[in-house]
Design a protein around this motif. Structure first.
Motif, PDB file in Angstrom:
ATOM      1  N   HIS A  62      -5.172 -28.970  -0.600  1.00  0.00           N
ATOM      2  CA  HIS A  62      -6.598 -28.816  -0.874  1.00  0.00           C
ATOM      3  C   HIS A  62      -7.216 -27.697  -0.031  1.00  0.00           C
ATOM      4  O   HIS A  62      -8.025 -26.910  -0.532  1.00  0.00           O
ATOM      5  N   LEU A  66      -9.005 -24.242  -1.371  1.00  0.00           N
ATOM      6  CA  LEU A  66     -10.342 -23.826  -0.945  1.00  0.00           C
ATOM      7  C   LEU A  66     -10.334 -22.431  -0.341  1.00  0.00           C
ATOM      8  O   LEU A  66     -11.272 -21.658  -0.524  1.00  0.00           O
ATOM      9  N   SER A  72     -11.127 -25.019  -9.550  1.00  0.00           N
ATOM     10  CA  SER A  72     -11.694 -26.338  -9.296  1.00  0.00           C
ATOM     11  C   SER A  72     -10.754 -27.183  -8.438  1.00  0.00           C
ATOM     12  O   SER A  72      -9.526 -27.101  -8.554  1.00  0.00           O
ATOM     13  N   LEU A  73     -11.339 -28.001  -7.608  1.00  0.00           N
ATOM     14  CA  LEU A  73     -10.512 -28.880  -6.775  1.00  0.00           C
ATOM     15  C   LEU A  73      -9.828 -29.977  -7.584  1.00  0.00           C
ATOM     16  O   LEU A  73      -8.932 -30.654  -7.085  1.00  0.00           O
ATOM     17  N   ALA A  76      -6.391 -28.855  -7.675  1.00  0.00           N
ATOM     18  CA  ALA A  76      -5.734 -29.182  -6.403  1.00  0.00           C
ATOM     19  C   ALA A  76      -5.369 -30.659  -6.358  1.00  0.00           C
ATOM     20  O   ALA A  76      -4.296 -31.024  -5.868  1.00  0.00           O
TER      21      ALA A  76
END
Length: 91
Positions: A62, A66, A72-73, A76
């Motif tokens: 993650h 970032l 978009s997470l 992740a």
């Protein structure tokens, strides 16, 4: 008392999921004790070791998303869940 932290619903869900995973793994270990085994990791590990390694590595996944992308997470999260499943199964 707990005003020092911003307890948004997302934060509460995150900590609840981690606590649930730890509780389930604890009960699973009591019911069915495991022994160390060697998978593709270069060390012998137990279920708890692999869970710890997967939690750490998903945090790094993650953080990497970032740091280096605008994706978009949720992507992740998908990568992290897949990695954790592989690590817990074959690690």
């Amino acid at each position: 008392m707990i005003d020092w932290m911003n307890w948004t619903p997302t934060v509460v869900i995150f900590f609840a999921v981690i606590a649930s995973i730890l509780a389930v793994m604890t009960v699973y270990e009591i019911v069915s004790p495991c022994r160390e085994r060697k998978g593709f990791l270069p060390i012998e590990t137990t279920r708890g070791d692999r869970l710890f390694i997967s939690l750490l590595s998903t945090a790094y996944i993650h953080l990497t998303f970032l740091a280096v992308s605008d994706v978009s997470l949720w992507v992740a999260l998908a990568v992290s869940v897949a990695w954790a499943a592989v690590l817990l199964r074959w690690g």
